[in-house]
Write a protein that holds these residues in place. Structure first.
Motif, mmCIF file in Angstrom:
data_model
loop_
_atom_site.group_PDB
_atom_site.id
_atom_site.type_symbol
_atom_site.label_atom_id
_atom_site.label_comp_id
_atom_site.label_asym_id
_atom_site.label_seq_id
_atom_site.Cartn_x
_atom_site.Cartn_y
_atom_site.Cartn_z
ATOM 1 N N ALA A 1 0.707 -1.442 -0.116
ATOM 2 C CA ALA A 1 -0.029 -0.158 0.201
ATOM 3 C C ALA A 1 0.967 1.139 0.027
ATOM 4 O O ALA A 1 0.398 2.156 -0.337
ATOM 5 C CB ALA A 1 -0.962 0.042 1.297
ATOM 6 N N VAL A 2 2.122 1.196 0.567
ATOM 7 C CA VAL A 2 2.762 2.397 0.542
ATOM 8 C C VAL A 2 3.488 2.927 -0.858
ATOM 9 O O VAL A 2 3.263 3.989 -0.975
ATOM 10 C CB VAL A 2 4.205 2.067 1.318
ATOM 11 C CG1 VAL A 2 4.958 3.312 1.723
ATOM 12 C CG2 VAL A 2 3.719 1.319 2.633
ATOM 13 N N THR B 1 10.355 -10.108 10.202
ATOM 14 C CA THR B 1 9.401 -10.597 10.910
ATOM 15 C C THR B 1 9.283 -12.260 10.529
ATOM 16 O O THR B 1 9.675 -12.523 9.241
ATOM 17 C CB THR B 1 8.145 -9.896 10.914
ATOM 18 O OG1 THR B 1 7.619 -10.221 9.592
ATOM 19 C CG2 THR B 1 8.250 -8.515 11.249
ATOM 20 N N THR B 2 8.865 -13.019 11.333
ATOM 21 C CA THR B 2 8.501 -14.472 11.272
ATOM 22 C C THR B 2 7.701 -14.398 9.878
ATOM 23 O O THR B 2 7.531 -15.245 9.197
ATOM 24 C CB THR B 2 7.982 -15.247 12.411
ATOM 25 O OG1 THR B 2 8.969 -14.745 13.463
ATOM 26 C CG2 THR B 2 8.040 -16.484 12.041
ATOM 27 N N LEU B 3 6.510 -13.725 10.064
ATOM 28 C CA LEU B 3 5.436 -13.814 9.282
ATOM 29 C C LEU B 3 6.265 -13.532 7.740
ATOM 30 O O LEU B 3 5.862 -14.456 6.717
ATOM 31 C CB LEU B 3 4.475 -12.657 9.111
ATOM 32 C CG LEU B 3 3.326 -12.502 8.294
ATOM 33 C CD1 LEU B 3 2.399 -13.848 8.024
ATOM 34 C CD2 LEU B 3 2.749 -11.223 8.238
ATOM 35 N N ARG B 4 7.037 -12.618 7.420
ATOM 36 C CA ARG B 4 7.528 -12.365 6.080
ATOM 37 C C ARG B 4 8.457 -13.269 5.701
ATOM 38 O O ARG B 4 8.551 -13.977 4.587
ATOM 39 C CB ARG B 4 8.308 -11.014 6.134
ATOM 40 C CG ARG B 4 7.316 -9.833 6.121
ATOM 41 C CD ARG B 4 8.077 -8.778 6.546
ATOM 42 N NE ARG B 4 7.148 -7.476 6.837
ATOM 43 C CZ ARG B 4 6.668 -6.368 6.319
ATOM 44 N NH1 ARG B 4 7.486 -6.023 5.177
ATOM 45 N NH2 ARG B 4 5.701 -5.765 6.500
ATOM 46 N N ILE C 1 2.349 1.605 -3.935
ATOM 47 C CA ILE C 1 1.669 0.977 -5.104
ATOM 48 C C ILE C 1 1.330 2.234 -6.201
ATOM 49 O O ILE C 1 1.483 1.967 -7.490
ATOM 50 C CB ILE C 1 0.156 0.722 -4.734
ATOM 51 C CG1 ILE C 1 -0.669 -0.003 -5.533
ATOM 52 C CG2 ILE C 1 -0.529 1.773 -3.979
ATOM 53 C CD1 ILE C 1 -1.726 -0.787 -5.240
ATOM 54 N N ARG D 1 -2.156 -12.203 1.414
ATOM 55 C CA ARG D 1 -1.509 -13.220 1.070
ATOM 56 C C ARG D 1 -2.001 -14.287 0.134
ATOM 57 O O ARG D 1 -1.478 -15.028 -0.682
ATOM 58 C CB ARG D 1 -1.209 -13.580 2.483
ATOM 59 C CG ARG D 1 -0.092 -12.989 3.407
ATOM 60 C CD ARG D 1 0.203 -13.368 4.426
ATOM 61 N NE ARG D 1 -0.538 -12.772 5.570
ATOM 62 C CZ ARG D 1 -1.363 -13.590 6.384
ATOM 63 N NH1 ARG D 1 -1.523 -14.699 6.334
ATOM 64 N NH2 ARG D 1 -2.109 -12.749 7.360
ATOM 65 N N THR E 1 3.562 -4.797 2.434
ATOM 66 C CA THR E 1 2.177 -4.654 3.327
ATOM 67 C C THR E 1 1.335 -5.781 3.372
ATOM 68 O O THR E 1 0.455 -5.758 2.273
ATOM 69 C CB THR E 1 1.763 -3.263 3.485
ATOM 70 O OG1 THR E 1 1.064 -3.300 2.142
ATOM 71 C CG2 THR E 1 2.549 -2.193 3.699
ATOM 72 N N LEU E 2 1.258 -6.956 4.056
ATOM 73 C CA LEU E 2 0.361 -8.102 3.618
ATOM 74 C C LEU E 2 -0.785 -8.043 4.780
ATOM 75 O O LEU E 2 -0.742 -6.949 5.627
ATOM 76 C CB LEU E 2 1.217 -9.256 4.358
ATOM 77 C CG LEU E 2 2.402 -9.831 3.510
ATOM 78 C CD1 LEU E 2 3.316 -10.575 4.252
ATOM 79 C CD2 LEU E 2 2.223 -9.957 1.904
ATOM 80 N N ASN E 3 -1.705 -8.575 4.495
ATOM 81 C CA ASN E 3 -2.921 -9.193 5.257
ATOM 82 C C ASN E 3 -3.357 -10.465 4.988
ATOM 83 O O ASN E 3 -2.937 -10.968 3.717
ATOM 84 C CB ASN E 3 -3.812 -7.685 5.264
ATOM 85 C CG ASN E 3 -4.484 -7.501 3.868
ATOM 86 O OD1 ASN E 3 -4.812 -8.633 3.022
ATOM 87 N ND2 ASN E 3 -4.188 -6.514 3.501
ATOM 88 N N ALA E 4 -4.280 -10.905 5.463
ATOM 89 C CA ALA E 4 -4.822 -12.176 5.174
ATOM 90 C C ALA E 4 -5.292 -12.418 3.576
ATOM 91 O O ALA E 4 -4.942 -13.152 3.009
ATOM 92 C CB ALA E 4 -5.928 -12.540 6.319
#
Lengths: 256, 256, 256
Positions: C18-19, C93-96, C21, C66, C60-63
């Motif tokens: 989103a930053v 981060t672990t998520l990334r 785009i 992804r 910038t992720l979200n459910a």
């Protein structure tokens, strides 16, 4: 800026895409309006209540934004607020085509603005939409658009090398602009913001649609002196912020 | 850029709105900080752990972002990281007012920055928030704000023609700026990013709030030489990137 | 703009953050491509079908995003469309880190572009990723990257003071650029858009990766004459829009 708009500061509620949301806000401000972009379904109705006009743009959808756009549109109708639809990429995917149809069944739009592909899909001819910023080289019979606008009771704007604006009674063609408007993203979205701002300031649908389209084309001509696309982009905001009501004299009758 | 900040490169974690997210990232960088905008609830806690300061801005909410903002704020408190709240549009909708209250009950903020309407709503008086970029013409008794800041144990910033910063003990008024800062979107959000960057670099809350507010006002004055709003917008980034620590001399005592 | 690209107008489908785009869309256009940013899972497959290349960026992720990125990537593979991954903040981060692994297991990427921290994490060494825009001061053995690219069958780009591009057979080092490219957000993301546009226009993976990286570095050098960061940012778009195919002569063999 239009002093008359600046004095009124109409609040233009946008439910719009993530790509050009900043540009749309800045373009609204550059003309003298006040933008707000509230999409949370828990506040959409209340914000439409505050708004002087609503702009709906389907450029980047998701499940939440689709629900909010439907609710915003229905609320605008209920509260008799002017509302403009920019069916970005209609025809490019089934989702966009279907969702636009859903919007059209649930909501009466004051103005609908699209490029040739989008408006072709809108009126039931098969468009050849490929993306969202692509000039398709398609042609469109403006008379068909004119009649469709009359049946729909909506002002339609077809943007392109020649812009066509019609409310089914009046019609105007504009040749203002520059091909470079197609080389930065969001000039269509920003045109919808300009139209929305004019609607919110009290211009009637045909005037707002014509003037908003004209203002973006003229801004493109002014900004065209820039060598590169970065300066051209900023030049559009410069131009709109330095424009006054005087610039619109004769525009309604200039086209045809 | 501040060389001291550039050398430290504090990581400023933003949970912010979709409209001005790019501007906030660029403003953080222009001062010498490092922005990150991670909103996925699965990584919020870990990213706050890396951050030197957290910026929360409620400009465009949704169910997911609200949950992430709450978690980010609570994590910042637990890890004793400075955190600033920008309650954009508080008072404009029930959702924004309620959610801000929810944030305030769950999180202690180092700094809260808002316009007159927002801060009025914050301290329990009825604001007349109409949108998010609208100057309301309202007035506010700064002494009431001063006392409220003391009770809350938070530094408050009220932006407007006169900016007022207080931590309940110290207070300062700033008259720096230009009305044109209200004609582009995100100058308030960017002010919060500047304050967040200063917090992350180790400035205390009152200093960071005062300096961040001053820097944006001063950048507006410098950029004001631009004819149009596009160049004015870029002028703000030019100005901040060309500013050094020297520019802050005397600011803390200049106001009152 | 590249006339050859402008004539083809390859459609570059972005699933991105989103930053930046808007910047990615404008950079795609500046080179001559046509950007589209469709993330709704209901239209991802269809849009990939229209696209000439796909860009995936995990900034910038979200459910929802992804799930859409996974589906877009798998569809691109199925339809044999080139696809580039920008694993922004991998290791931070672990998520990334986990999500990037998930992407790599499900999708074969034509090109992967990252900074030293990200590529280190990618090849199983422990990176020290702190944010997403932070130069880490880490070093990386390019020979290890070269061998990893060969095993993966993917072109890898490591950006930094020296950019390294390898497909496991060919390799090139580029020293073009300016430190200021690190002081605005999104230059990495925009590099991925340039590479994606070149892939969509028919350049092979190694060429597209090398040329895209070179073009951004060179644009930084050209824009570096700007005093402030606002003008520098717009200068990048100016530079790319004024660049032609001629500028690439000798680049493939210039590095090493």
């Amino acid at each position: 800026m239009f002093t008359t708009i600046l004095n009124k500061k109409p609040l233009i509620h946008h439910l719009t895409n993530a790509v050009t949301i900043n540009e749309c806000a800045n373009m609204t401000l550059a003309l003298g309006g006040s933008p707000v972009m509230a999409e949370d379904i828990l506040e959409v109705e209340e914000m439409v209540g505050h708004a002087d006009a609503v702009v709906i743009n389907i450029g980047t959808l998701n499940a939440a934004s689709r629900a909010s756009q439907l609710l915003a549109g229905q609320t605008a109708n209920r509260l008799k607020k002017p509302i403009i639809l920019d069916p970005v990429g209609m025809g490019a995917t089934t989702l966009r085509t279907q969702f636009t149809k859903e919007l059209l069944e649930a909501i009466h739009f004051t103005v609908i603005k699209g490029n040739v592909s989008e408006i072709k899909t809108l009126i039931g001819q098969v468009g050849r939409s490929k993306g969202v910023d692509v000039a398709s080289g398609e042609t469109l019979d403006f008379q068909v658009v004119h009649e469709f606008a009359g049946r729909l009771g909506t002002t339609l704007v077809v943007t392109g090398p020649v812009d066509f604006i019609t409310d089914g009674k009046r019609q105007v063609k504009l040749t203002v602009g520059t091909p470079r408007l197609g080389y930065i993203t969001g000039t269509g979205c920003m045109t919808a913001s300009l139209i929305g701002t004019l609607l919110g300031a009290g211009y009637d649908a045909f005037e707002a649609a014509t003037y908003g389209t004209y203002l973006m084309g003229k801004a493109g001509e002014v900004a065209d002196e820039a060598a590169g696309l970065g300066d051209f982009r900023m030049g559009l905001f410069n131009a709109i912020s330095l424009t006054t009501e005087e610039s619109l004299k004769g525009v309604l009758t200039s086209g045809e």
